[in-house]
Design an enzyme around this catalytic site. Structure first.
Site, PDB file in Angstrom:
ATOM      1  CB  SER A 271       3.682 -17.867  -3.382  1.00  8.94           C
ATOM      2  OG  SER A 271       2.623 -17.900  -2.325  1.00  8.94           O
TER       3      SER A 271
ATOM      4  CE  LYS B 288       2.262 -13.990  -0.922  1.00 11.36           C
ATOM      5  NZ  LYS B 288       1.826 -15.545  -1.320  1.00 11.36           N
TER       6      LYS B 288
ATOM      7  CB  SER C 125       5.123 -16.786   0.934  1.00 13.08           C
ATOM      8  OG  SER C 125       4.316 -16.507  -0.323  1.00 13.08           O
TER       9      SER C 125
END
Length: 413
Positions: A67, A70, A127
């Protein structure tokens, strides 16, 4: 007499340590040894102002960013805000593809709309994988096309070892990066989009009336830390991109491949400390090694032995199932549900056990945990089920609520 203060306290601690090692068959590895054996591990600390590398271990080892992906998704979203293509109050449509993403997610429905600002907050705290795809589709014809834009931007920023295949960081064998590249990304984002960087300091925001807390627990504890992103999939281990500022100097740290979220956070704190100590004291340090912390490891193992030897503290632990790669961003074992607090151990254990029976398959990775708390002369026994992901914990409380049983979702420390 307190055993820890008695003449035999040290002997007792060593006995527990030896017992734990005999039972588990484990040696006592230092952080250095553990990291060197884990082929996924890499770390770097970079000076934000100069770009100087103050600390690096396997900084160019390629692995999965999870993640941390992102951060690039947000970088391109901030580009769109700066260009006027979008505003913070603009809304973006949720497609069926976005809604179908694996957790962690906001559980958006196809056809629904979400504002740009809420999307930013959902990405930096929860997230949310579904939100990442919403952003991708708002800025490109498809998530695949957006991934090409992400890779192109990475090349422009000097991230030569990075390729993106999706906007969320969910598992894809072609989605790779390095700690050095991710540090370059963090530095570029703070320098280019500083007016939006404050979003990464968000500790909690409300979505449909429900509070959503950040996954970045290091930010809550480390002096000067103010962002930016955690990451986890099975293939990557626990990743973290962090930034901290002390006495006017900002450092950026990246850790790939931690074995647990807690280990990753502790390791990040250690290397940032080293970075601050070394800042301004000589040339770039390109290949520093992790220094051993045997005392902390010893204490951790003894604490684990104490926990495992206490029948009252943890009375039932179900066999843990294999982690799935769709855990998204959070440590699968750091969420719990609390089902009550009682004046004695027996009703607390009974309440937790009863909740476990009602939940059935949802507790396949959880454990009954009865903790003894002392406040003055009063003793309280807290009844919890631990070992959930956030989504599992919320689903568990929802089911117990339908059964008229009190339940509270608790984020682990």
């Amino acid at each position: 007499m307190n055993a820890a203060r008695s003449p035999y306290g040290f002997v007792s601690r060593i006995f527990l340590l030896c017992l734990a090692m005999l039972v588990t068959g484990l040696a006592l590895p230092s952080l250095t040894q553990a990291a060197q054996r884990d082929s996924r591990y890499g770390a770097i600390v970079m000076d934000h102002d100069t770009g100087a590398v103050l600390y690096a271990v396997n900084a160019d080892r390629r692995s999965y960013p999870a993640s941390l992906t992102k951060v690039m998704t947000l970088y391109l979203l901030f580009d769109a805000l700066n260009s006027g293509k979008l505003r913070l109050d603009s809304t973006m449509r949720v497609s069926a593809h976005a809604a179908a993403q694996a957790p962690s997610k906001l559980a958006l429905a196809p056809g629904e709309r979400i504002s740009v600002e809420d999307a930013v907050l959902a990405l930096v705290t929860k997230s949310a994988n579904d939100v990442a795809v919403v952003v991708a589709e708002a800025l490109a014809d498809s998530e695949g096309d957006f991934a090409e834009l992400m890779t192109r931007k990475a090349q422009q920023l000097g991230m030569d070892d990075t390729t993106y295949r999706n906007a969320s960081g969910l598992p894809n064998p072609g989605q790779i990066s390095t700690p050095r590249d991710q540090a370059l990304l963090a530095r570029a984002l703070i320098r280019t989009h500083g007016k939006y960087y404050h979003y990464f300091s968000t500790r909690q925001f409300k979505w449909r009336g429900q509070p959503i807390s950040t996954h970045n627990r290091l930010m809550l504890r480390y002096q000067g830390a103010d962002g930016i992103k955690t990451g986890y999939i099975n293939a990557s281990g626990f990743n973290l991109m962090a930034s901290a500022k002390r006495q006017g100097r900002r450092l950026i740290g990246v850790v790939f491949g931690g074995n647990t979220a807690a280990w990753r956070d502790r390791n990040m704190a250690q290397i940032l400390d080293k970075g601050f100590a070394r800042a301004g004291k000589g040339p770039d340090i390109r290949s520093a090694s992790i220094e051993s912390d045997d005392r902390a490891d010893l204490d951790a193992l003894i604490a684990a032995a104490n926990r495992d030897s206490s029948v009252k503290q943890v009375s039932m632990r179900a066999a843990k199932s294999a982690e799935t790669e769709e855990e998204g961003d959070d440590d699968p074992s750091t969420w719990a549900i609390q089902v009550g607090a009682f004046n004695s151990y027996k009703p607390a254990h009974s309440a937790a056990s009863s909740a476990a029976k009602k939940l059935g398959g949802l507790v396949s990775t959880a454990a009954v945990d009865v903790s003894e708390l002392h406040r003055g002369k009063k003793t309280t026994y807290r009844a919890r089920l631990t070992g959930f992901t956030e989504d599992q914990a919320r689903a568990a409380c929802k089911r117990l609520g339908r059964a008229k049983q009190a339940c509270q979702v608790v984020q682990g420390s």
